[in-house]
Design a protein around this motif. Structure first.
Motif, PDB file in Angstrom:
ATOM      1  N   VAL A 187       0.851  -1.184   0.000  1.00 26.97           N
ATOM      2  CA  VAL A 187       0.000   0.000   0.000  1.00 26.97           C
ATOM      3  C   VAL A 187       0.890   1.238   0.000  1.00 26.97           C
ATOM      4  N   TRP A 190      -2.379   6.073   2.760  1.00 22.24           N
ATOM      5  CA  TRP A 190      -3.609   5.768   3.498  1.00 22.24           C
ATOM      6  C   TRP A 190      -4.152   7.061   4.108  1.00 22.24           C
ATOM      7  N   PRO A 191      -5.439   7.052   4.439  1.00 22.68           N
ATOM      8  CA  PRO A 191      -6.031   8.247   5.053  1.00 22.68           C
ATOM      9  C   PRO A 191      -5.310   8.589   6.361  1.00 22.68           C
ATOM     10  N   GLY A 192      -5.010   9.852   6.551  1.00 24.42           N
ATOM     11  CA  GLY A 192      -4.285  10.276   7.753  1.00 24.42           C
ATOM     12  C   GLY A 192      -2.784  10.180   7.584  1.00 24.42           C
TER      13      GLY A 192
END
Lengths: 368, 368
Positions: A187, A190-192
């Motif tokens: 990945v 990511w959010p944040g």
């Protein structure tokens, strides 16, 4: 708090090289360097333009240990009409760079001042920029934390520099469609997290998945997110998909929304604006929305996948022929004899027209 | 594929400084440098020990742009019994560093060879290491990508270096419990990401949340993950929680499991091993499992939260007094007059006993 100096172009000091480089445009040739230093106590010091030279840094400098670094990619173009030098939406690069630096506790700066300094450097190196479409001077503004400390904390000093390199056309013999491999085991963002910032930190971790894709014969890997496998971006490019609606047949240009997991590309934003201005009147819908890999796979099966392309500063747009996903090879709509779709071709033409000043447009910033 | 040379300690070249530093142990004093260079075509070149000096690098070097960098933190101790120099589980640092470098397409290396070189440097700098508990020589193995290129790809050359700095006790006047702020607006790591690797990339993005916590009076921030708000780590430390079971009253030492979102701390692993060996016989349960913030909050309310501490190379263990979470201030079990709990104190004693050679233990590596 004491008001500390911002970058002051009026204090610019220029040292010209005594051994000028030969006129051999070459992507490996890097030269020219405008820079200014910052310290927590003094603010930004007087900017300088100096011949290309090495940096001398203590091995305990925080950039080497904690990745205090961010950058931008932009280009200077020469207008064939009037030989003016132009930048493309440099304000967007400056505001993004300030967003990147602030996110990792590096200092922010006056973007207009840096644009002015970049302009001065471009004028000095003007002879390296041919007034021919496809040629440009690649500019790399970079900021690094220079404090000598192994303590994990905000850098007390920084160096902001811009280096330049003449570049030729990304596709010298015309478009070459690329093949992507969708990555489901790693990945990117990511959010944040910090995936929407142009930090060095977002790049090194992308190489191994890229190499794995390359080993299997793909040019790049495509980053997905979440169990739904939303399409995000290509690591060095944003991604656009031209798709027909299942029910209505409505043609739609789709790219991932700004949600913190994709880089907020300047080319992405430009493609969206041009599409809204010039494709919507032709009946297109333009959307920033989530698209799942299985939506694309389904569209291909049903003959609704028209065209896919990446967007970025290097190539403007890059046509995509195939995307490999879960043992499937998704054909993105190009015929065997085609290297680019209609929208990709149109976008390249519109963008270059603006970048090289064929079309007068507020995005093209003439260096005064 | 051609077999390329790994690090070869037999080729070590030592250049001693002609201006030796004074014996003033000081955390800011950094010195000594052992290093070896790697190129894709030649493998690892002959290692050298040289006086501390700056690195000279092209501004287009890939470490400045794409964060090709990873590091380790370790210490050399002098045994008061026999004046032997010792490292603590250096094999763990070497294997983690190889894991970090491989993840970002930097070269791997023979860990035993680097341990040997580090040993040689420690012997050279021996006079800077007092044989007194709490004092040590902090060692910082670092690897950076040194290829001069703006292309995003695997570095074709790298520099592996180790710098050293004498350090005194982390808590010179005895433990001082710290206060943490749980961070719910930013996320340090993600499954499929690189949060379990010791990359520079994991550090710069942590500073702003740390500074925000500091502004509100907290020493560090505590990283949570997901909607359940699982406790992960402190950014520079892993976290341990001593808690009593709601139903049975069973005492349990809990830390987050290795799932890709926490750094695989050498101290974390050591604390777990010692706890299994020495606390389980005393009736404790030792668990690597997910713990939610609300589990801790509930335990505090019900008087079941016994003790919380961080673990890391710098302080070994750091007692935690309070954790701020969603307008709540969770008291972690310390009395107002206490600065550390019983388990924290025991762990520090056990660990130092091994590190300084009071107790002969396979974890203590005697430099030959």
């Amino acid at each position: 708090m004491k008001h500390l100096p911002d970058i002051d172009p009026s204090k610019l000091e220029v040292t010209k090289t005594t051994t000028p480089k030969q006129l051999v445009p070459n992507q490996d040739l890097v030269f020219g360097r405008t820079f200014t230093e910052w310290t927590a106590s003094q603010g930004w010091l007087a900017p300088r333009i100096a011949p290309y030279q090495n940096l001398s840094l203590d091995p305990a400098t925080c950039v080497f240990h904690y990745a205090f670094e961010c950058f931008e990619g932009m280009k200077a173009y020469k207008c064939p009409k009037d030989n003016s030098l132009r930048l493309f939406r440099p304000d967007k690069n400056m505001s993004r760079m300030n967003g990147s630096s602030a996110r990792i506790a590096l200092p922010t700066f006056d973007g207009d001042a840096l644009i002015k300094l970049i302009g001065e450097m471009c004028k000095l190196e003007e002879r390296f920029i041919p007034s021919e479409k496809g040629y440009s001077l690649y500019l790399r503004p970079t900021m690094i934390g220079t404090q000598r400390t192994l303590g994990v904390g905000p850098p007390g000093s920084a160096l902001l520099y811009v280096i330049a390199s003449p570049v030729g056309p990304y596709y010298p013999t015309g478009f070459k469609a690329i093949n992507l491999e969708a990555t489901d085991y790693a990945v990117r963002a990511w959010p944040g997290g910090v995936g929407d910032k142009k930090l060095g930190a977002n790049y090194a971790p992308c190489i191994v998945p890229q190499l794995k894709a390359a080993k299997r014969g793909f040019h790049q890997n495509l980053w997905l997110f979440g169990e739904e496998e939303f399409i995000t971006e290509v690591g060095t490019m944003n991604l656009f998909v031209c798709i027909k609606n299942k029910e209505t047949g409505q043609k739609e240009l789709v790219t991932a929304p700004i949600d913190g997991t994709i880089l907020e590309g300047v080319t992405r934003d430009s493609v969206l604006s041009l599409a809204r201005e010039r494709l919507e009147p032709q009946g297109w819908k333009v959307s920033e929305r989530y698209l799942r890999m299985r939506d694309i796979a389904e569209a291909e099966k049903e003959g609704r996948l028209m065209e896919v392309f990446g967007s970025g500063t290097a190539a403007i747009v890059s046509p995509v022929r195939n995307i490999s996903w879960k043992e499937q090879m998704i054909n993105c709509g190009l015929k065997e004899t085609e290297e680019a779709g209609q929208i990709t071709l149109k976008m390249k033409g519109w963008m270059e027209g603006i970048q090289y000043g064929d079309e007068e447009h507020p995005w093209s910033f003439k260096i005064p």
